[in-house]
Design a protein around this motif. Structure first.
Motif, mmCIF file in Angstrom:
data_model
loop_
_atom_site.group_PDB
_atom_site.id
_atom_site.type_symbol
_atom_site.label_atom_id
_atom_site.label_comp_id
_atom_site.label_asym_id
_atom_site.label_seq_id
_atom_site.Cartn_x
_atom_site.Cartn_y
_atom_site.Cartn_z
ATOM 1 N N ARG A 80 68.960 10.690 -122.204
ATOM 2 C CA ARG A 80 69.261 10.807 -120.774
ATOM 3 C C ARG A 80 69.557 12.256 -120.369
ATOM 4 O O ARG A 80 69.177 12.700 -119.287
ATOM 5 N N ALA A 81 70.230 12.982 -121.240
ATOM 6 C CA ALA A 81 70.585 14.357 -120.899
ATOM 7 C C ALA A 81 69.354 15.216 -120.630
ATOM 8 O O ALA A 81 69.429 16.188 -119.860
ATOM 9 N N ILE A 82 68.226 14.867 -121.250
ATOM 10 C CA ILE A 82 67.001 15.647 -121.051
ATOM 11 C C ILE A 82 66.526 15.531 -119.605
ATOM 12 O O ILE A 82 66.291 16.537 -118.930
ATOM 13 N N VAL A 83 66.389 14.313 -119.098
ATOM 14 C CA VAL A 83 65.903 14.160 -117.728
ATOM 15 C C VAL A 83 66.971 14.543 -116.711
ATOM 16 O O VAL A 83 66.653 14.979 -115.601
ATOM 17 N N ASP A 84 68.253 14.418 -117.090
ATOM 18 C CA ASP A 84 69.313 14.873 -116.185
ATOM 19 C C ASP A 84 69.297 16.383 -116.010
ATOM 20 O O ASP A 84 69.807 16.904 -115.011
ATOM 21 N N ALA A 85 68.686 17.089 -116.991
ATOM 22 C CA ALA A 85 68.619 18.548 -116.916
ATOM 23 C C ALA A 85 67.456 19.051 -116.066
ATOM 24 O O ALA A 85 67.359 20.258 -115.818
ATOM 25 N N PHE A 86 66.588 18.168 -115.616
ATOM 26 C CA PHE A 86 65.463 18.608 -114.786
ATOM 27 C C PHE A 86 65.986 19.267 -113.511
ATOM 28 O O PHE A 86 66.948 18.770 -112.898
ATOM 29 N N PRO A 87 65.373 20.353 -113.072
ATOM 30 C CA PRO A 87 65.791 20.953 -111.801
ATOM 31 C C PRO A 87 65.534 19.994 -110.636
ATOM 32 O O PRO A 87 64.523 19.277 -110.631
ATOM 33 N N VAL A 88 66.433 19.995 -109.666
ATOM 34 C CA VAL A 88 66.293 19.065 -108.543
ATOM 35 C C VAL A 88 65.048 19.357 -107.726
ATOM 36 O O VAL A 88 64.542 18.491 -107.002
ATOM 37 N N THR A 89 64.525 20.569 -107.850
ATOM 38 C CA THR A 89 63.332 20.951 -107.086
ATOM 39 C C THR A 89 62.042 20.423 -107.707
ATOM 40 O O THR A 89 60.977 20.532 -107.089
ATOM 41 N N LEU A 90 62.099 19.852 -108.912
ATOM 42 C CA LEU A 90 60.874 19.443 -109.588
ATOM 43 C C LEU A 90 60.120 18.387 -108.788
ATOM 44 O O LEU A 90 58.885 18.427 -108.687
ATOM 45 N N PHE A 91 60.842 17.452 -108.187
ATOM 46 C CA PHE A 91 60.196 16.401 -107.412
ATOM 47 C C PHE A 91 59.497 16.954 -106.174
ATOM 48 O O PHE A 91 58.572 16.325 -105.638
ATOM 49 N N ASN A 92 59.879 18.148 -105.733
ATOM 50 C CA ASN A 92 59.280 18.725 -104.523
ATOM 51 C C ASN A 92 57.794 19.011 -104.698
ATOM 52 O O ASN A 92 57.065 19.137 -103.713
ATOM 53 N N GLY A 93 57.335 19.112 -105.948
ATOM 54 C CA GLY A 93 55.921 19.377 -106.192
ATOM 55 C C GLY A 93 55.050 18.143 -106.143
ATOM 56 O O GLY A 93 53.827 18.236 -106.308
ATOM 57 N N VAL A 94 55.645 16.974 -105.922
ATOM 58 C CA VAL A 94 54.880 15.723 -105.857
ATOM 59 C C VAL A 94 54.435 15.500 -104.418
ATOM 60 O O VAL A 94 55.232 15.584 -103.480
ATOM 61 N N GLY A 95 53.157 15.206 -104.219
ATOM 62 C CA GLY A 95 52.641 14.954 -102.878
ATOM 63 C C GLY A 95 52.828 13.505 -102.453
ATOM 64 O O GLY A 95 52.712 12.587 -103.274
#
Length: 345
Positions: free
Chosen positions: A214-229
């Motif tokens: 879980r710690a791996i995906v919790d470390a994703f930057p919050v901006t990562l989802f912004n690249g999804v159309g």
């Protein structure tokens, strides 16, 4: 693949555009739910939505996991030959890539991988391994036993396995896909509808962490989802939710095309060696006996006007090979193999 886009995807995207709903995505929840239902139906995999993150595409997901598990300068291990970006992309973010050869049968060499794990983590360093599951370009579907052995070796050395499962739904009869996180609670699986439903232009993917990751995906930057159309999310959601009948029609056709290629290679390219793919619409063909050098695809393109993927793009072990996409009409595939044979004659 030379196939029409699935009607549910066409309808979903057309309705979206007709409604003028082409802004930003509001939430990944519907996509996660559609994928989770598909995974449960196809593989009996009960996805924990709290461990899932939607990302712009599979390579972005792999990169995010690498950055969360290894610092710059540490090692990413890749069984080779394998999908070319496994070599290129980690280097672009400052990691060292260490290839480990597959066995002669194109399968994982777990003892050799474990040796690489030990070397990579010496001195307190960290390492991860990029797994192609099913494997691109060989079409091998890793067995549960192979994956369990890999997971045990990774756990002994604190290595994180990151599994690219782009072709997971495209498995031929006789083989069974096993989601990597089903055997390794420390691992991560990354999937998408792009390869299965011909949606590479609609970029989206899902990263699913094992229960101890879980710690791996919790470390994703919050901006990562912004690249999804938004349109991409809608297209892939429709594929996972409503594209099952289309997929069920596709799979037997792919198997027939694969079997045709096996017969054509035996007839027209008797010196070639080809492992029958257990998955994907891609075949890995050893053409080295024809004396066309490390890159026979270049000669085949020049003389035969057939474009194949160059074996050298897949890292060590790709010399003398070419990757053939057999997801096309029988007459096209037949003509292609005849031209390949003539070019190598």
């Amino acid at each position: 693949m030379d196939v029409p886009v699935a009607e549910p995807v066409v309808r979903a995207v057309s309705d979206l555009v007709a409604a003028g709903d082409t802004g930003y995505p509001a939430s990944p929840d519907e996509y996660v739910a559609a994928f989770s239902a598909f995974a449960a139906d196809r593989w009996g995999w009960q996805v924990d939505a709290t461990l899932a993150r939607v990302v712009p595409d599979i390579l972005a997901g792999l990169g995010a996991v690498i950055e969360a598990t290894t610092p710059p300068g540490d090692t990413v291990i890749v069984p080779s030959p394998v999908y070319g970006p496994f070599f290129r992309n980690p280097r672009l973010i400052g990691r060292v890539v260490e290839p480990v050869a597959l066995t002669a049968g194109g399968r994982l060499d777990v003892p050799a991988l474990e040796e690489a794990f030990a070397a990579a983590v010496a001195g307190g360093r960290r390492a991860s391994v990029l797994l192609s599951n099913p494997h691109n370009p060989t079409g091998v579907v890793h067995t549960r036993a192979e994956l369990e052995a890999l997971a045990a070796a990774a756990a002994r050395h604190g290595v994180v396995v990151i599994s690219d499962e782009a072709h997971a739904p495209l498995v031929h009869p006789g083989a069974t896909f096993v989601p990597y996180v089903e055997v390794d609670p420390r691992g991560v699986s990354v999937l998408s509808a792009a390869k299965t439903w011909n949606l590479a232009g609609f970029k989206a993917a899902i990263v699913v962490a094992g229960p101890e990751a879980r710690a791996i995906v919790d470390a994703f930057p919050v901006t990562l989802f912004n690249g999804v159309g938004h349109v991409s999310l809608v297209a892939q959601t429709a594929a996972f939710r409503d594209g099952g009948p289309w997929l069920d029609e596709l799979l037997p056709a792919l198997t027939r095309s694969r079997d045709l290629l096996v017969d054509l290679v035996a007839e027209h390219l008797p010196l070639a060696r080809m492992q029958v793919p257990e998955s994907t619409y891609l075949a890995w063909v050893d053409l080295s006996a024809y004396g066309a050098g490390d890159d026979p695809a270049a000669l085949i393109l020049e003389r035969g006007r057939v474009a194949l993927s160059r074996g050298t793009d897949f890292g060590p072990g790709g010399e003398g090979h070419a990757r053939v996409n057999f997801a096309t009409h029988p007459e096209i595939l037949t003509e292609a193999v005849r031209r390949i044979a003539a070019a190598l004659a």
